[in-house]
Design a protein around this motif. Structure first.
Motif, short mmCIF file in Angstrom:
data_model
loop_
_atom_site.label_atom_id
_atom_site.label_comp_id
_atom_site.label_asym_id
_atom_site.label_seq_id
_atom_site.Cartn_x
_atom_site.Cartn_y
_atom_site.Cartn_z
N UNK A 178 -3.32 -0.93 4.21
CA UNK A 178 -3.29 0.10 3.16
C UNK A 178 -2.21 1.12 3.47
N UNK A 179 -1.85 1.90 2.46
CA UNK A 179 -0.79 2.90 2.64
C UNK A 179 -1.29 4.18 3.28
N UNK A 238 -4.21 12.77 -0.55
CA UNK A 238 -4.20 13.19 -1.96
C UNK A 238 -4.36 12.00 -2.90
N UNK A 239 -3.75 10.88 -2.55
CA UNK A 239 -3.85 9.71 -3.43
C UNK A 239 -3.43 8.47 -2.66
N UNK A 240 -3.99 7.34 -3.05
CA UNK A 240 -3.53 6.07 -2.47
C UNK A 240 -3.68 4.97 -3.50
N UNK A 241 -2.85 3.95 -3.39
CA UNK A 241 -2.89 2.83 -4.33
C UNK A 241 -2.48 1.57 -3.59
N UNK A 242 -3.03 0.46 -4.03
CA UNK A 242 -2.81 -0.79 -3.31
C UNK A 242 -2.66 -1.95 -4.29
N UNK A 287 0.84 -1.20 0.00
CA UNK A 287 0.00 0.00 0.00
C UNK A 287 0.87 1.24 0.00
N UNK A 288 0.51 2.22 -0.83
CA UNK A 288 1.27 3.46 -0.92
C UNK A 288 0.28 4.61 -0.94
N UNK A 324 4.47 3.87 -6.05
CA UNK A 324 4.85 5.24 -5.68
C UNK A 324 4.64 6.16 -6.89
N UNK A 325 5.06 5.69 -8.07
CA UNK A 325 4.82 6.49 -9.29
C UNK A 325 3.33 6.71 -9.51
N UNK A 326 2.54 5.67 -9.27
CA UNK A 326 1.08 5.78 -9.46
C UNK A 326 0.49 6.89 -8.58
N UNK A 327 0.85 6.90 -7.28
CA UNK A 327 0.22 7.92 -6.41
C UNK A 327 0.72 9.32 -6.76
#
Ligand code: KG4
Ligand code: ZN
Length: 341
Positions: A305-306, A25-29, A14-15, A59-62
């Motif tokens: 999650x991040x 602002x953003x999160x991705x898993x 999770x980031x 990390x690039x995605x978020x």
């Protein structure tokens, strides 16, 4: 201040990016559930390797989602423990090396502090002090939370965690990993045909024990199976129902008891089992009756999650001076050991 959060303690990478002024602002898993499913549980080495593959792209995605670059990050929060050593080392190494290259501080985070604070990511934030029920795959704890970093253990499990009991019972019923969602889905079709024990309900303290319940399920499964070891689907659903009723009743009772003993009227529920619908129904009813409030994270932030790690990092930055830049992981780590610096 912009905080990048990295979670890699178990089977989810999770980031997230949390800004102390603008919020999340953003999160991705990336969940590894599919990868581990064929083994019936998490394979630590596979988990570590997958975290290596996933973390940098996430990390690039978020950053892309938030329209920012690495240079805008002011600090990196990462899960230092508890969890799987190899998996923790991946997140830790990436966080520490990225922070070193960007010349920014890191904030090692206790995974359970992340879970505990996750409900504060929601609009209707609980106010301190509150009682927290932490129910994950590895932990079942009741905590008195007086502020960020002020956690007092009120009750703990003496053996299996609630999530672990869901996972092991699911295995006994031949259901897929992870067991929690599988059991709660099957229980929807179940009827109240069996009564399973409600362990520690009358123990007089706030502790839990779930390993006996798993044994009771095993006995019931053996009794109800045909000579070839098969068990019919409607019986399986009834057992899933009975199991879920027992666990959720004990959890609800002990939460209400913790509120009564502390004299508080705010309950926070977090961790994977906090996603359980039946548990939420029972807690909503019980807290309503006593004019108390119950807070949950949104469903996707109940499990790992991040966002919760980025948020816990941001709270530590806002509330404390920077902690040491140590570089080690803590595979075993009691939440009650955390202290205000
Ligand atoms: O918090 P989490 O994602 O990971 C740990 O830190 O352990 O929790 C995972 C646990 C697993 O045991 C899973 O079976 C359980 O949470 N779980 C559930 C549900 N969703 C996940 N248990 C009951 N009902 C659910 N809906
Ligand atoms: Zn967790």
């Amino acid at each position: 201040m912009l905080v990048l959060g990295i979670e890699s303690s178990c089977d989810e990478t999770g980031v997230a990016l949390y800004d102390t002024e603008r919020g999340l602002l953003a999160h991705a898993l990336h969940s590894q559930i599919e990868m581990h499913a064929e083994y019936g549980g998490v394979v630590p080495e596979l988990a570590s390797r997958d975290h290596i593959r996933r973390t940098l792209p996430l990390i690039d995605t978020v950053l892309n989602k938030a329209g920012l670059t690495k240079n805008s990050i002011n600090a990196i929060a990462y899960t230092q423990g508890p969890g799987l050593s190899g998996a923790l080392l991946v997140g830790t190494s990436i966080a520490e090396s990225l922070a070193f290259s960007l010349k920014i501080p890191t904030i090692p985070i206790h995974h359970l502090e992340g879970h505990l604070l996750a409900p504060l990511l929601e609009e209707n934030r609980p106010q301190f002090p509150f009682v927290a029920l932490l129910v994950s795959g590895g932990h079942t704890q009741l905590m008195l939370v007086s502020g960020i970093g002020e956690y007092e253990l009120l009750g703990d499990t003496l053996d299996d965690a609630a999530g672990e009991a869901f996972d092991k019972t699911a295995k006994l019923l031949g259901l897929a990993y992870p067991g929690g969602p599988a059991i709660s889905k099957l229980a929807l079709m179940g009827k109240p045909n069996y009564l399973l024990p409600k362990p520690m309900l009358n123990s007089g303290d706030l502790n839990f024990s779930f390993s006996g319940l798993k044994t009771a399920v095993l006995t019931l499964v053996n009794q109800q199976s045909d000579p070839t070891g098969k068990i019919n689907d409607s019986i399986k659903a009834d057992i899933a129902y009975a199991f879920q009723e027992s666990v959720t009743e004990v959890l609800t009772f002990k939460c209400m008891e913790a509120l009564r003993r502390t004299g508080l009227d705010n309950l926070v529920v977090s961790g994977g089992v906090g996603a359980n619908k039946r548990l939420r129904e029972k807690l909503n009813l019980a807290t309503n009756k006593k004019l108390c409030k119950v807070h949950y994270p949104r469903l996707e932030f109940c499990t790992d999650n991040g966002a919760m790690i980025a948020f816990a990092g941001a709270m530590r930055i806002l509330n404390f001076t920077r902690e040491s830049l140590s570089f080690h992981v803590k595979p075993r780590w009691d939440l009650a050991e955390l202290q205000k610096p």
